[in-house]
Design a protein around this motif. Structure first.
Motif, mmCIF file in Angstrom:
data_model
loop_
_atom_site.group_PDB
_atom_site.id
_atom_site.type_symbol
_atom_site.label_atom_id
_atom_site.label_comp_id
_atom_site.label_asym_id
_atom_site.label_seq_id
_atom_site.Cartn_x
_atom_site.Cartn_y
_atom_site.Cartn_z
ATOM 1 N N PHE A 240 -2.104 12.280 -3.748
ATOM 2 C CA PHE A 240 -1.899 11.424 -2.573
ATOM 3 C C PHE A 240 -0.801 10.385 -2.841
ATOM 4 C CE2 PHE A 240 -6.228 12.956 -1.521
ATOM 5 C CZ PHE A 240 -5.991 13.367 -0.221
ATOM 6 N N LEU B 51 2.363 12.160 -2.173
ATOM 7 C CA LEU B 51 2.592 12.298 -0.723
ATOM 8 C C LEU B 51 3.207 11.015 -0.177
ATOM 9 C CD1 LEU B 51 2.001 13.832 2.014
ATOM 10 C CD2 LEU B 51 -0.217 12.647 2.028
ATOM 11 N N HIS B 52 2.654 9.878 -0.579
ATOM 12 C CA HIS B 52 3.145 8.562 -0.146
ATOM 13 C C HIS B 52 4.603 8.384 -0.560
ATOM 14 C CE1 HIS B 52 3.540 4.152 -0.001
ATOM 15 N NE2 HIS B 52 2.417 4.111 0.714
ATOM 16 N N TRP C 176 6.524 6.024 2.491
ATOM 17 C CA TRP C 176 5.694 5.109 3.276
ATOM 18 C C TRP C 176 5.749 3.701 2.702
ATOM 19 C CZ3 TRP C 176 1.169 9.156 3.490
ATOM 20 C CH2 TRP C 176 1.411 10.049 4.554
ATOM 21 N N ARG C 177 5.206 2.773 3.468
ATOM 22 C CA ARG C 177 5.178 1.359 3.107
ATOM 23 C C ARG C 177 4.059 1.055 2.102
ATOM 24 N NH1 ARG C 177 4.058 -3.112 5.811
ATOM 25 N NH2 ARG C 177 2.255 -2.023 6.644
ATOM 26 N N GLN D 229 -1.776 2.544 -4.895
ATOM 27 C CA GLN D 229 -2.981 2.062 -4.212
ATOM 28 C C GLN D 229 -3.399 3.039 -3.106
ATOM 29 O OE1 GLN D 229 -2.504 -2.012 -2.914
ATOM 30 N NE2 GLN D 229 -4.677 -2.237 -2.370
ATOM 31 N N PHE D 230 -2.416 3.595 -2.405
ATOM 32 C CA PHE D 230 -2.712 4.601 -1.378
ATOM 33 C C PHE D 230 -3.390 5.809 -2.022
ATOM 34 C CE2 PHE D 230 -1.675 8.504 0.908
ATOM 35 C CZ PHE D 230 -2.093 8.181 2.195
ATOM 36 N N GLU E 16 -5.103 6.051 -4.805
ATOM 37 C CA GLU E 16 -6.464 5.757 -5.248
ATOM 38 C C GLU E 16 -7.426 5.673 -4.075
ATOM 39 O OE1 GLU E 16 -5.672 3.125 -9.272
ATOM 40 O OE2 GLU E 16 -7.176 2.491 -7.802
ATOM 41 N N GLY E 17 -6.985 4.985 -3.025
ATOM 42 C CA GLY E 17 -7.847 4.838 -1.840
ATOM 43 C C GLY E 17 -8.178 6.194 -1.243
#
Lengths: 355, 355
Positions: free
Chosen positions: B109, B112-113, B118-119, B124-125, B127-128
């Motif tokens: 993920f 992917l970010h 992405w912003r 962190q994205f 992991e979330g």
């Protein structure tokens, strides 16, 4: 005190009692002394709270003719375990330090690691422990729901709604992560996130669960009511949350002032601010929103822009308008008069709250 | 090919089919195009795998006289959802980059970010999103179990074991975090972690679930068998895992060589190494174990010490001895002859595996 306010007090104390009983029943499984911090964290994250989700479930049940049954409180209370799980994981995902004025779960475990002088990264330990605590709460929510003691016919009828709610919650939270990561932040996308990340599992699905448990089936009027009332109250509930995240009083919310600004949350409030802002204001917002070091002056500056652009007033108008629609949707629903009054009061409480 | 090897092939293909069917049934709920990465990650983490947990459940069921019932494969397959959830969350907690030779979920993920530009923080994205994916898999495991189609009397009899297994897994993983954080790493604590973090939910509880489902009750001989066979195979299974984490072939394990050394995992292998090491060797181990930048030479040096101290041989002896005890425990268990042979073969397979 109105009849439904008195009822809410009863719901709260019964939910508290059910949760305490449930956790006490788990104790033999988690009796090793090293596990004590896990249990005490679970208890702390289950205490307090407005118990709105159980209240929606309770009034759904009574609205559809469910009688007095202590098992209903147990089933309804299980929604608080789901909520506690979501909060614990949310705080990890957002790297939030505080929850209801106390350290968030991962910070709590991190502090334990630091205090004991253990080996390795205290931060990593805190996050890991909080992920496991959230999992435990998530597992327990399903277990408490199934073991509530409600008739099998009721539980079987509501199982699909219950399953759906949990999958929807995880997907809604993923959409929220995407919303924060995408730059678009349109009115439509902000509304969708408000509904899926929070509105559905806070209002619509708890109400539907109560109704379907009592009716022992998903009748068309139930879906009509849940979609109309639940959707409106759910969105308005989240819009209130968005406003509290920026303008809330720390003494009441238990979060630092303007915390959502520091986290850079892309909400309807921010979408409306950016849509109405001057190019100079957009530049300020883009520069300050999401700055973890944002100080009181910065929070004040952003709050000023959110007010000046009319975004705050527009969101308050939206809340009013959703609330009106919600109240209207109750008019011709075939539920008991007592439930109708209580759901109207709950809609007001959920959307005008200060914490 | 022996009869039980042929049966394992059947179990694997039926488990694959059940998992595919289950995920396909979820698709309408998660049909928004933005959710596609969540579903494809779920599918990927469910594919492959040795399907040992479903096999223990299957042979428990048949051992206690359960007949041919496709629903049993569905119930058994749900254990793979639980396992996938644990792996996804484990990799977040350990900050592992790889799983079975592919990027771990959070790294996937994160990529992917990064790819989409992405912003915010890609890490962190990642992991979330992985926390949410793990939650989804955890929720689905319970849903698939309950919805397997097995008779209610079977499911009701096994529910307590199922609930217990899940709570125990989270507590066992917390004990593992503590073991890594504490400095003691005694034989006793290493053994306890091996049993609770992995052994119980990998062997003992899946076997117990199958037996209780078929017997529709938790008879004393079932607990005796599960405690003897399950405990021994479970611990030996984890000891093999510990050895593979240090000496495994990356081409087979899908993890970098010596990954557990880099992560500083405190296992029985390390406890035995430190107990037998010279002061000079202890100094080397303390200095290198848990160094994220440990290179091939460092891994080689630590491997050398683990071999020289006799720790590797001691752990291999432990595996042999647990395996012997496990095989003996099958002798007087009142299960079918076919199940006895298959469980003996499975015990060997689980403790001599190379991946």
């Amino acid at each position: 005190m109105t009849a439904s306010a008195a009822a809410l007090d009863t719901i709260r104390s019964e939910v508290d009692r059910s949760l305490k009983e449930f956790v006490d029943r788990q104790r033999p499984l988690v009796s090793a002394p090293e596990l004590a911090p896990l249990i005490s964290a679970a208890e702390e994250f289950l205490s307090g709270g407005k118990r709105l989700r159980p209240a929606f479930c309770y009034w759904g049940w009574h609205g559809a003719g469910g009688g007095d049954d202590p098992a209903l409180f147990t089933a309804a209370a299980s929604l608080e375990l789901l909520q506690a799980s979501a909060l614990v994981h949310d705080d990890v995902m957002d790297a939030s330090d505080l929850r209801r004025g106390m350290p968030s779960a991962h910070r709590r475990f991190q502090a334990l690691h630091e205090k004991e002088g253990w080996r390795g990264s205290a931060e990593q330990f805190g996050e890991g422990a909080a992920i496991l605590l959230g999992n435990l709460l998530l597992i327990w929510s399903g277990e408490m729901w199934r073991g509530s003691g409600l008739p099998q016919a009721s539980l079987a009828a509501a199982q699909e709604v219950h399953d759906h709610m949990r999958t929807e919650l995880m997907c809604g939270q993923y959409l929220d992560l995407l919303e924060q990561a995408h730059a678009d932040n349109t009115f439509d996308s902000a509304l969708r996130v408000a509904l899926f990340k929070s509105g559905k599992y806070s209002v619509e699905q708890p109400l539907r669960l109560g109704l379907v448990l009592a009716a022992r089936g998903r009748e068309p009027w139930i879906d009509r009511l849940c979609e109309a009332y639940g959707r409106c109250v759910g969105i308005a509930f989240q819009l209130r949350d968005d406003i509290l995240g920026v303008f809330g009083d720390p003494a009441e919310t238990g979060k630092p002032a303007g915390d959502d600004l520091r986290e850079g949350k892309r909400t309807m409030l921010i979408a409306r601010t950016l849509a109405a802002a001057s190019p100079a204001q957009v530049k300020v917002v883009d520069g300050m929103l999401g700055d973890p070091g944002l100080d009181a002056a910065g929070v004040g500056r952003l709050r000023g822009i959110i007010e000046e652009t009319g975004a705050l007033a527009a969101c308050e108008d939206m809340i009013k308008s959703y609330l009106d629609d919600a109240l209207n949707s109750l008019d011709d629903a075939p539920i008991t008069g007592e439930a109708r009054t209580a759901l109207a009061d709950l809609a007001v409480a959920a959307t005008s709250r200060r914490t």
